[in-house]
Design an enzyme around this catalytic site. Structure first.
Site, PDB file in Angstrom:
ATOM      1  N   HIS B 167      61.651 -17.088 -50.986  1.00 22.25           N
ATOM      2  CA  HIS B 167      62.326 -16.911 -52.277  1.00 22.25           C
ATOM      3  C   HIS B 167      61.593 -17.630 -53.405  1.00 22.25           C
ATOM      4  CE1 HIS B 167      66.177 -14.772 -51.478  1.00 22.25           C
ATOM      5  NE2 HIS B 167      65.989 -15.205 -50.254  1.00 22.25           N
ATOM      6  N   ASP B 168      60.984 -18.753 -53.118  1.00 19.54           N
ATOM      7  CA  ASP B 168      60.149 -19.402 -54.136  1.00 19.54           C
ATOM      8  C   ASP B 168      59.031 -18.467 -54.573  1.00 19.54           C
ATOM      9  OD1 ASP B 168      61.018 -21.965 -54.893  1.00 19.54           O
ATOM     10  OD2 ASP B 168      60.201 -22.899 -53.086  1.00 19.54           O
ATOM     11  N   ILE B 169      58.345 -17.905 -53.579  1.00 14.19           N
ATOM     12  CA  ILE B 169      57.243 -16.984 -53.872  1.00 14.19           C
ATOM     13  C   ILE B 169      57.781 -15.744 -54.582  1.00 14.19           C
ATOM     14  CG2 ILE B 169      55.576 -15.437 -52.789  1.00 14.19           C
ATOM     15  CD1 ILE B 169      54.572 -18.247 -52.701  1.00 14.19           C
TER      16      ILE B 169
END
Lengths: 395, 395
Positions: B167-169
């Protein structure tokens, strides 16, 4: 309403997931995407279940905001139509196995002669170069090769795949930002170019922390269940009715967790759990103790207590719980619109909320060949020529 | 060499992974990215191990191609510098918790008054609106909320996280393509705008097949180990020295697999395994039979046989194997360059190969405050003013 990409035209020869995800987003942001499907059956996902009134939901999910034409590019007359289309395009995108576009006469060198300003993007499993370039590649093979599968799973257990097709999506969004960067260059200089990207490379480029551990310290990241590698407790736990995440990532949060959440202040004196390093060293024992406590109550009970104590936490939802969460709904991540054949369609919304040029559903996914005539007329094909192309099984 | 984004200037107030990944790629493609780090200690990842000569490898991985300044924006003099910088920028990007930018006087309304053409992108855990917007959000909490964790793991087992910070990416690359689309709009009209995106929404938007199953048939995707949901055998198997993937996805491949790979033609007659539906129905028994065979030989033995039989297959690599694979090397996915403090740095390469405007490493990640003076001089601050700002702990 203005849209950011309203002047961009895309000719899209991709199918299944990676390419179609890319061109769907270009369409969401305003591009005129013409999806060219193979004669006679179209995109392979058209046969993928579930179906609603004979339309594949998988197909409909990733092909909104595109016009669809059906075209037999193995025949010269079909290729001629494709060339006419390419003359009008900014972007051409394909996901054939490397080498196939040359055989079909639709490779970059051929199409740039037709349109020197063309941005031509190829998506493949392993890329256009290198020893594996000839192989056909799927998401799961890419997850194996990139190492991502070997980092996913229970500690000490077998490698498992990521819940979603992560490398397919990676290739799709890498194509997205690469095409847009190339389009910026084209706006400035008029120049087109060729972009080669692969499922494997696109996902591998996302293993940033794992690469830091490996390049910086020679450490190979393995699977670790739901747990954080350097903080404890920071992982998933089963409750009476589901699973939750608890992230007591520092000393203060650990103290609050023992005192205010699980009411076990004596753990703070336990020599196995004094500092974070102690807790990481004895993480299995720590997990067993907490597990036995958390399972006694329902998720909501714990999440409220954790929230009150200011400890990062959250549910581990089943997908149907996600789809019914009030926040997900409030963010308009679930949208509905009409499809001419299938009726009301539910789809995922736009993750980026633009103030001036928001994403829009201008049209549902096309039925097979729905816009063939419309597009040919725009290319100035006569009604007679169109009829002849139909008879000759070109369209 | 030309670069696609050479005319773009980015002022970057993000830290850790999502925002920095976005601005790194903008920098790789030519943008002048000025990373503004908080006073006195900078990006939180600067304290993340491993270190090489006191420089964090995690930091260095995602901050190449940026200039770095240190700035105390809690003080009015620091804010004034930021405003001067914003006047020169196309893009501003931040990842504070919603509400914080207002308190700091660097919210969109304030900065658009300084520069009406500004593209302002906010990344947060849950977004700027909706009932959870006030919460701090991390990748793992987003994996729980989006349902992705619940689809990952062994069949019937506990949810596990994806090997990478998905989710960060997702938020980083969603920011990337959104900023580029907004930049296209700005080039055409001169208009800037606000972009709100979250970790949760960005990853959720990638659950395409899972959404199709749910919206189209009410099916909730659960974890399924390494196995395909609708084809068998199509999954990972342990060999004598590792794991491999075998994708005998249709009848012809199944026949070749039994005859040419495992030499068990009698399985073709076994009523449990006649058709793909039979095999899916008895997948556990099928898996047990194949498992017991595959474990007897090494990965290489099986991969060669599978390749010869034309059956999709591949290794499940540990990350060190990935990093040493000849194809990964041939694709230049591992690159090396010098860092002024840390010496030779190994990093992941560029997944998209552009023919005219390739990604380049123009500079390694900055040391803390390395370009503060250089950037202030460009903004016409005098040497005396710079000295005073240093004394007052503004820079």
């Amino acid at each position: 309403m203005q849209q950011a990409l309203q002047n961009m035209r895309v000719v899209d020869l991709t199918q299944v997931l990676a390419g179609p995800y890319c061109t769907m987003v270009l369409g969401d942001l305003g591009a005129d995407v013409i999806k060219v499907e193979k004669y006679p059956d179209g995109d392979d996902t058209r046969t993928m279940r579930p179906f609603v009134k004979d339309e594949s939901y998988c197909y409909m999910m990733v092909n909104r905001n595109k016009r669809g034409i059906r075209l037999n590019i193995k025949e010269e007359a079909g290729r001629a139509i494709l060339y006419d289309l390419v003359k009008t395009a900014d972007v051409f995108i394909e996901n054939f196995r490397p080498g196939t576009t040359c055989k079909l006469g639709i490779d970059y060198e051929t199409l740039r002669a037709v349109n020197p300003g063309l941005i031509y993007c190829s998506i493949s499993g392993y890329g256009q170069t290198g020893p594996y370039s000839h192989k056909g590649g799927f998401d799961i093979m890419a997850q194996g090769l990139s190492g991502i599968m070997s980092m996913t799973g229970e500690k000490g257990g077998r490698p498992v795949k990521s819940g979603i097709a992560i490398h397919d999506i990676a290739a799709g969004v890498t194509a997205l930002y690469s095409i847009l960067a190339a389009y910026v260059h084209k706006i400035r200089t008029g120049e087109g170019q060729y972009i080669d990207l692969s499922l494997v490379d696109s996902g591998l480029a996302w293993t940033v922390w794992e690469a830091a551990a490996y390049f910086g310290a020679g450490e190979v990241s393995g699977p670790n269940g739901s747990a954080h590698r350097v903080s404890a407790p920071y992982q998933g736990f089963q409750t009476k009715n589901g699973h939750i995440l608890i992230g007591a990532a520092n000393q203060k949060l650990w103290e609050r967790f023992c005192q205010d959440v699980i009411d076990r202040p004596e753990l703070l004196e336990d020599p196995r759990f004094i500092t974070n390093s102690d807790r990481i060293r004895h993480v299995d024992e720590l997990e067993a103790i907490i597990r036995e406590i958390i399972i006694r109550e329902e998720s909501q009970y714990w999440l409220e207590k954790l929230d009150k104590a200011g400890i990062p936490s959250g549910p581990i939802y089943r997908y149907d719980e996600t789809m019914n969460d009030p926040h997900i709904r409030a963010r308009e991540m679930i949208i509905e619109y009409e499809h001419p054949a299938a009726g009301p369609i539910v789809n995922l919304g736009f993750p980026a909320k633009f103030s001036k040029t928001p994403g829009q559903v201008r049209r549902p996914a096309p039925c097979l060949g729905q816009h063939t005539r419309e597009v040919l007329r725009e290319l100035k094909y006569s009604e007679e020529a169109i009829r002849e192309l139909e008879e000759n099984q070109i369209i």
